[in-house]
Design a protein around this motif. Sequence first.
Motif, PDB file in Angstrom:
ATOM      1  N   TYR A 275       0.851  -1.185   0.000  1.00  0.00           N
ATOM      2  CA  TYR A 275       0.000   0.000   0.000  1.00  0.00           C
ATOM      3  C   TYR A 275       0.887   1.235   0.000  1.00  0.00           C
ATOM      4  CZ  TYR A 275      -3.089  -3.637   1.811  1.00  0.00           C
ATOM      5  OH  TYR A 275      -3.779  -4.819   1.985  1.00  0.00           O
ATOM      6  N   LEU A 292      -7.262  -3.005   5.034  1.00  0.00           N
ATOM      7  CA  LEU A 292      -7.411  -3.161   3.582  1.00  0.00           C
ATOM      8  C   LEU A 292      -7.123  -4.568   3.092  1.00  0.00           C
ATOM      9  CD1 LEU A 292      -5.468   0.093   2.602  1.00  0.00           C
ATOM     10  CD2 LEU A 292      -7.874  -0.119   3.214  1.00  0.00           C
ATOM     11  N   ILE A 296     -10.684  -3.201  -0.554  1.00  0.00           N
ATOM     12  CA  ILE A 296     -10.262  -1.805  -0.627  1.00  0.00           C
ATOM     13  C   ILE A 296     -11.509  -0.928  -0.664  1.00  0.00           C
ATOM     14  CG2 ILE A 296      -8.917  -0.085  -1.874  1.00  0.00           C
ATOM     15  CD1 ILE A 296      -7.262  -2.382  -0.779  1.00  0.00           C
ATOM     16  N   TRP A 300     -11.241   4.993   0.459  1.00  0.00           N
ATOM     17  CA  TRP A 300      -9.824   4.986   0.796  1.00  0.00           C
ATOM     18  C   TRP A 300      -9.017   5.568  -0.346  1.00  0.00           C
ATOM     19  CZ3 TRP A 300      -5.366   2.260  -1.047  1.00  0.00           C
ATOM     20  CH2 TRP A 300      -4.244   2.404  -0.220  1.00  0.00           C
TER      21      TRP A 300
END
Length: 309
Positions: A275, A292, A296, A300
Amino acid sequence: MKGEKQEIHHTKPIRCIVKLGGAAITCKNELEKINEENLDIVSSQLRQAMMPGWSSSMKVLGMDWSKRHGESEVSGSFGHFQASKSGVHKGGLDQSLVKAGFVATRISVTTLNLEVVRALAREGIPSIGMSPFSCGWSTKEKNIASADLAVVDKAIDSGFIPVLHGDAVLDKLQGCSILSGDVIIRHLAAHLKPEYVVFLTDVFGVYDRPPTEPNAVLLREIAVGKDGKWSVVKPELQNMDKQVQTTVAAHDTTGGMETKIAEAAMIARLGIDVYIVKAATNHALRALSGELRDNIPDDWSGTVIRFVS
């Protein structure tokens, strides 16, 4: 001892490895000035992610007992200026300027590492600073040639959080080089095999062009295949054949976002989600906390890079 040939087995499982980008916690347009607010927020979020049962009513056992002469005295875009000015990344320790730059670079990056460790210690995180040069890391043609990971393993098994940093190291062919934090993270991920890796940066993630340009699009998901090649999954770009454009600051000797994407793709090939997210934001905290892993969320903001078979 070759880093890839070490037969070291740590006993504690690793949930996450975090790469804290220098630009995320420093003022890049000012020489060696720390963004104290961002560093404090990042440290607090790391503590929250590591201690999910903690509440604001609980007292943090601070571990920084050193005397400080002011909140903003030590600071910066650490290491990049010194390395760029002297050409350390190009090698040539026989040149006085390069040798002086090597020393200056190490003073700078170890200063920043100490400030990060102090900030984490104030949050009650038992962090230990580790310099790759001092731990026997070296390169050959800028690729890792040796790395003593036994020190990292012993620290983890003893309950400490190792904090490494990009460093000036010796190179077997050109004398010296700059070992970037992104390369270090990839090497650590291959060895420690965490559940996921988080890159904390000064922007929300990877864009199809420099994020300062008009109409820059945040790439929410990038897929990496077995061959190491990557492609944008979300959003669908109109010109999918167009290479993602990146820029590198004039003083950045580590390759900038292009190196970050390449190293993140190699980590993803190991089956480890990566990420890339802006530091000191709620989006960063969600990534650090493992929120996450399965899905997802639409709200976000960041980039996820993962392996697709």
